[in-house]
Design a protein around this motif. Structure first.
Motif, PDB file in Angstrom:
ATOM      1  N   PHE A   1       0.804  -1.217   0.000  1.00 59.73           N
ATOM      2  CA  PHE A   1       0.000   0.000   0.000  1.00 59.73           C
ATOM      3  C   PHE A   1       0.839   1.269   0.000  1.00 59.73           C
ATOM      4  CE2 PHE A   1      -3.066  -3.163   1.311  1.00 59.73           C
ATOM      5  CZ  PHE A   1      -4.064  -2.867   0.409  1.00 59.73           C
ATOM      6  N   ARG A   2       2.129   1.123  -0.116  1.00 62.10           N
ATOM      7  CA  ARG A   2       3.005   2.272  -0.324  1.00 62.10           C
ATOM      8  C   ARG A   2       3.393   2.293  -1.785  1.00 62.10           C
ATOM      9  NH1 ARG A   2       7.616   1.399   3.990  1.00 62.10           N
ATOM     10  NH2 ARG A   2       8.281   0.286   2.160  1.00 62.10           N
ATOM     11  N   ALA A   3       3.529   3.487  -2.325  1.00 64.15           N
ATOM     12  CA  ALA A   3       3.961   3.593  -3.715  1.00 64.15           C
ATOM     13  C   ALA A   3       5.379   3.039  -3.830  1.00 64.15           C
ATOM     14  CB  ALA A   3       3.909   5.041  -4.169  1.00 64.15           C
ATOM     15  N   GLN A   4       5.571   2.178  -4.827  1.00 69.68           N
ATOM     16  CA  GLN A   4       6.873   1.581  -5.063  1.00 69.68           C
ATOM     17  C   GLN A   4       7.254   1.771  -6.518  1.00 69.68           C
ATOM     18  OE1 GLN A   4       6.572  -2.528  -4.083  1.00 69.68           O
ATOM     19  NE2 GLN A   4       6.525  -2.165  -1.891  1.00 69.68           N
ATOM     20  N   ARG A   5       8.485   2.120  -6.726  1.00 73.19           N
ATOM     21  CA  ARG A   5       8.977   2.303  -8.083  1.00 73.19           C
ATOM     22  C   ARG A   5       9.211   0.945  -8.726  1.00 73.19           C
ATOM     23  NH1 ARG A   5      13.560   6.506 -10.035  1.00 73.19           N
ATOM     24  NH2 ARG A   5      13.358   6.025 -12.242  1.00 73.19           N
ATOM     25  N   ILE A   6       8.743   0.815  -9.957  1.00 76.43           N
ATOM     26  CA  ILE A   6       8.961  -0.415 -10.717  1.00 76.43           C
ATOM     27  C   ILE A   6      10.183  -0.182 -11.582  1.00 76.43           C
ATOM     28  CG2 ILE A   6       8.040  -1.995 -12.442  1.00 76.43           C
ATOM     29  CD1 ILE A   6       5.243  -1.154 -11.587  1.00 76.43           C
ATOM     30  N   GLY A   7      11.203  -0.970 -11.372  1.00 73.32           N
ATOM     31  CA  GLY A   7      12.435  -0.799 -12.139  1.00 73.32           C
ATOM     32  C   GLY A   7      12.715  -2.018 -12.993  1.00 73.32           C
ATOM     33  N   ALA A   8      12.992  -1.783 -14.267  1.00 74.46           N
ATOM     34  CA  ALA A   8      13.283  -2.890 -15.171  1.00 74.46           C
ATOM     35  C   ALA A   8      14.646  -3.509 -14.861  1.00 74.46           C
ATOM     36  CB  ALA A   8      13.249  -2.403 -16.620  1.00 74.46           C
ATOM     37  N   GLY A   9      15.547  -2.738 -14.264  1.00 69.58           N
ATOM     38  CA  GLY A   9      16.872  -3.244 -13.977  1.00 69.58           C
ATOM     39  C   GLY A   9      16.961  -4.059 -12.698  1.00 69.58           C
ATOM     40  N   ARG A  10      15.927  -3.987 -11.865  1.00 71.98           N
ATOM     41  CA  ARG A  10      15.951  -4.724 -10.599  1.00 71.98           C
ATOM     42  C   ARG A  10      15.856  -6.218 -10.844  1.00 71.98           C
ATOM     43  NH1 ARG A  10      11.236  -2.505  -7.227  1.00 71.98           N
ATOM     44  NH2 ARG A  10      11.193  -4.720  -6.870  1.00 71.98           N
ATOM     45  N   ARG A  11      16.305  -6.948  -9.871  1.00 68.09           N
ATOM     46  CA  ARG A  11      16.188  -8.413  -9.933  1.00 68.09           C
ATOM     47  C   ARG A  11      14.879  -8.812  -9.282  1.00 68.09           C
ATOM     48  NH1 ARG A  11      22.366  -9.915  -8.429  1.00 68.09           N
ATOM     49  NH2 ARG A  11      23.240  -8.970 -10.277  1.00 68.09           N
ATOM     50  N   TRP A  12      13.786  -8.571  -9.963  1.00 68.95           N
ATOM     51  CA  TRP A  12      12.437  -8.789  -9.442  1.00 68.95           C
ATOM     52  C   TRP A  12      12.156 -10.262  -9.202  1.00 68.95           C
ATOM     53  CZ3 TRP A  12       9.525 -11.757 -12.734  1.00 68.95           C
ATOM     54  CH2 TRP A  12       9.950 -11.810 -14.066  1.00 68.95           C
ATOM     55  N   TRP A  13      12.919 -11.137  -9.788  1.00 66.81           N
ATOM     56  CA  TRP A  13      12.701 -12.568  -9.696  1.00 66.81           C
ATOM     57  C   TRP A  13      13.501 -13.208  -8.571  1.00 66.81           C
ATOM     58  CZ3 TRP A  13      17.482 -14.511 -10.113  1.00 66.81           C
ATOM     59  CH2 TRP A  13      18.433 -13.728 -10.786  1.00 66.81           C
ATOM     60  N   LEU A  14      14.408 -12.474  -7.928  1.00 63.22           N
ATOM     61  CA  LEU A  14      15.336 -13.076  -6.981  1.00 63.22           C
ATOM     62  C   LEU A  14      14.651 -13.626  -5.727  1.00 63.22           C
ATOM     63  CD1 LEU A  14      18.282 -13.721  -6.476  1.00 63.22           C
ATOM     64  CD2 LEU A  14      18.518 -11.500  -5.374  1.00 63.22           C
ATOM     65  N   VAL A  15      13.807 -12.847  -5.067  1.00 65.28           N
ATOM     66  CA  VAL A  15      13.129 -13.317  -3.844  1.00 65.28           C
ATOM     67  C   VAL A  15      12.252 -14.533  -4.133  1.00 65.28           C
ATOM     68  CG1 VAL A  15      11.457 -12.704  -2.045  1.00 65.28           C
ATOM     69  CG2 VAL A  15      13.273 -11.100  -2.658  1.00 65.28           C
ATOM     70  N   PRO A  16      11.416 -14.523  -5.204  1.00 59.75           N
ATOM     71  CA  PRO A  16      10.634 -15.734  -5.480  1.00 59.75           C
ATOM     72  C   PRO A  16      11.493 -16.965  -5.771  1.00 59.75           C
ATOM     73  CG  PRO A  16       9.726 -13.873  -6.680  1.00 59.75           C
ATOM     74  CD  PRO A  16      11.011 -13.411  -6.076  1.00 59.75           C
ATOM     75  N   VAL A  17      12.616 -16.788  -6.452  1.00 58.13           N
ATOM     76  CA  VAL A  17      13.482 -17.934  -6.740  1.00 58.13           C
ATOM     77  C   VAL A  17      14.093 -18.486  -5.454  1.00 58.13           C
ATOM     78  CG1 VAL A  17      15.662 -18.603  -7.850  1.00 58.13           C
ATOM     79  CG2 VAL A  17      13.949 -17.329  -9.138  1.00 58.13           C
ATOM     80  N   VAL A  18      14.511 -17.613  -4.552  1.00 56.22           N
ATOM     81  CA  VAL A  18      15.070 -18.071  -3.275  1.00 56.22           C
ATOM     82  C   VAL A  18      13.999 -18.806  -2.461  1.00 56.22           C
ATOM     83  CG1 VAL A  18      15.996 -17.293  -1.049  1.00 56.22           C
ATOM     84  CG2 VAL A  18      16.893 -16.341  -3.181  1.00 56.22           C
ATOM     85  N   LEU A  19      12.783 -18.237  -2.411  1.00 55.36           N
ATOM     86  CA  LEU A  19      11.692 -18.914  -1.695  1.00 55.36           C
ATOM     87  C   LEU A  19      11.386 -20.279  -2.317  1.00 55.36           C
ATOM     88  CD1 LEU A  19       9.205 -15.971  -1.079  1.00 55.36           C
ATOM     89  CD2 LEU A  19      10.637 -17.116   0.604  1.00 55.36           C
ATOM     90  N   GLY A  20      11.358 -20.332  -3.639  1.00 53.34           N
ATOM     91  CA  GLY A  20      11.117 -21.602  -4.323  1.00 53.34           C
ATOM     92  C   GLY A  20      12.204 -22.620  -4.049  1.00 53.34           C
ATOM     93  N   PHE A  21      13.458 -22.176  -4.039  1.00 49.10           N
ATOM     94  CA  PHE A  21      14.573 -23.073  -3.739  1.00 49.10           C
ATOM     95  C   PHE A  21      14.462 -23.643  -2.321  1.00 49.10           C
ATOM     96  CE2 PHE A  21      18.815 -23.699  -1.925  1.00 49.10           C
ATOM     97  CZ  PHE A  21      19.287 -24.697  -2.759  1.00 49.10           C
ATOM     98  N   VAL A  22      14.164 -22.752  -1.374  1.00 44.77           N
ATOM     99  CA  VAL A  22      14.021 -23.203   0.012  1.00 44.77           C
ATOM    100  C   VAL A  22      12.877 -24.209   0.127  1.00 44.77           C
ATOM    101  CG1 VAL A  22      13.378 -22.437   2.344  1.00 44.77           C
ATOM    102  CG2 VAL A  22      15.060 -21.158   1.025  1.00 44.77           C
ATOM    103  N   ALA A  23      11.778 -23.964  -0.563  1.00 48.56           N
ATOM    104  CA  ALA A  23      10.619 -24.869  -0.507  1.00 48.56           C
ATOM    105  C   ALA A  23      10.925 -26.218  -1.149  1.00 48.56           C
ATOM    106  CB  ALA A  23       9.418 -24.227  -1.191  1.00 48.56           C
ATOM    107  N   LEU A  24      11.607 -26.218  -2.286  1.00 43.06           N
ATOM    108  CA  LEU A  24      11.840 -27.463  -3.019  1.00 43.06           C
ATOM    109  C   LEU A  24      12.936 -28.336  -2.412  1.00 43.06           C
ATOM    110  CD1 LEU A  24      11.460 -26.238  -6.686  1.00 43.06           C
ATOM    111  CD2 LEU A  24       9.893 -27.680  -5.376  1.00 43.06           C
ATOM    112  N   ARG A  25      13.788 -27.770  -1.603  1.00 44.26           N
ATOM    113  CA  ARG A  25      14.841 -28.605  -1.019  1.00 44.26           C
ATOM    114  C   ARG A  25      14.361 -29.388   0.194  1.00 44.26           C
ATOM    115  NH1 ARG A  25      19.158 -26.126   2.626  1.00 44.26           N
ATOM    116  NH2 ARG A  25      17.773 -25.308   4.200  1.00 44.26           N
ATOM    117  N   GLU A  26      13.147 -29.114   0.660  1.00 42.44           N
ATOM    118  CA  GLU A  26      12.569 -29.852   1.786  1.00 42.44           C
ATOM    119  C   GLU A  26      11.980 -31.173   1.274  1.00 42.44           C
ATOM    120  OE1 GLU A  26      12.584 -29.067   5.091  1.00 42.44           O
ATOM    121  OE2 GLU A  26      13.904 -27.447   4.476  1.00 42.44           O
ATOM    122  N   PRO A  27      12.234 -32.276   1.968  1.00 40.64           N
ATOM    123  CA  PRO A  27      11.723 -33.570   1.499  1.00 40.64           C
ATOM    124  C   PRO A  27      10.229 -33.780   1.756  1.00 40.64           C
ATOM    125  CG  PRO A  27      12.942 -33.855   3.528  1.00 40.64           C
ATOM    126  CD  PRO A  27      13.089 -32.405   3.128  1.00 40.64           C
TER     127      PRO A  27
END
Length: 177
Positions: free
Chosen positions: A22-48
């Motif tokens: 709910f705060r205005a956030q700048r959308i930047g094309a140069g940011r690594r917008w995919w990094l947090v979801p990939v880390v969360l996915g990695f943590v989730a998939l490494r669990e048996p």
């Protein structure tokens, strides 16, 4: 990671996302917008325990449904987010009240899936929720980045702009006779 650590990570990410949406956030094309979801996915998939060994089919169906809900929530959240461009070309976003509705529906569907899995006897690990959260964030960020490419910058603010943002042509003041 243990279930408690996963639950704390999920809670921290959700709180961070909800507070920031709910705060205005700048959308930047140069940011690594995919990094947090990939880390969360990695943590989730490494669990048996992401798939219940005793109920593989039902567990995979529930995991698939969880991922579909996560993808739909991310898309709904992105499409209900307001985006605009400043005169300098910077693109900004802020969630709307409709975004809250998307979140509430997504959470209600996830609670329903958990209840269904419990009724069937499937052991459900927090890794599935973490993976769905990663999918939600990935889809939302990707759609917002894609939408930001089609936003035109706002016109420059001039002296003829009122306090409410209406652009009007002001006439010269009348002279008293």
């Amino acid at each position: 990671m243990s279930g408690l650590v996963n639950a704390l990570a999920i809670a921290a990410v959700v709180v961070l996302v909800v507070v920031r949406q709910f705060r205005a956030q700048r959308i930047g094309a140069g940011r690594r917008w995919w990094l947090v979801p990939v880390v969360l996915g990695f943590v989730a998939l490494r669990e048996p325990g992401i798939v219940d060994a005793h109920h593989r089919t039902a567990s995979l169906v529930l995991l698939g449904a969880e991922l579909l809900i996560g993808l739909a929530t991310g898309a709904g959240w992105a499409w209900t987010t307001r985006i605009w461009a400043e005169p300098d070309g910077a693109v900004w976003s802020r969630s709307t009240k409709a975004s809250v509705t998307v979140w509430i529906v997504g959470i209600a569907l996830r609670v329903g899936l958990f209840a269904l899995g419990t009724a069937v006897g499937v052991h459900q690990d927090s890794s599935a929720l973490l993976l769905a959260l990663a999918a939600t964030l990935l889809v939302r960020s990707g759609i917002l980045l894609w939408r930001s490419g089609s936003v035109a910058p706002a016109p420059a603010v001039t002296a003829a702009t009122t306090a409410y943002g209406d652009f009007t042509v002001r006439s010269a003041p009348k002279e008293r006779v």
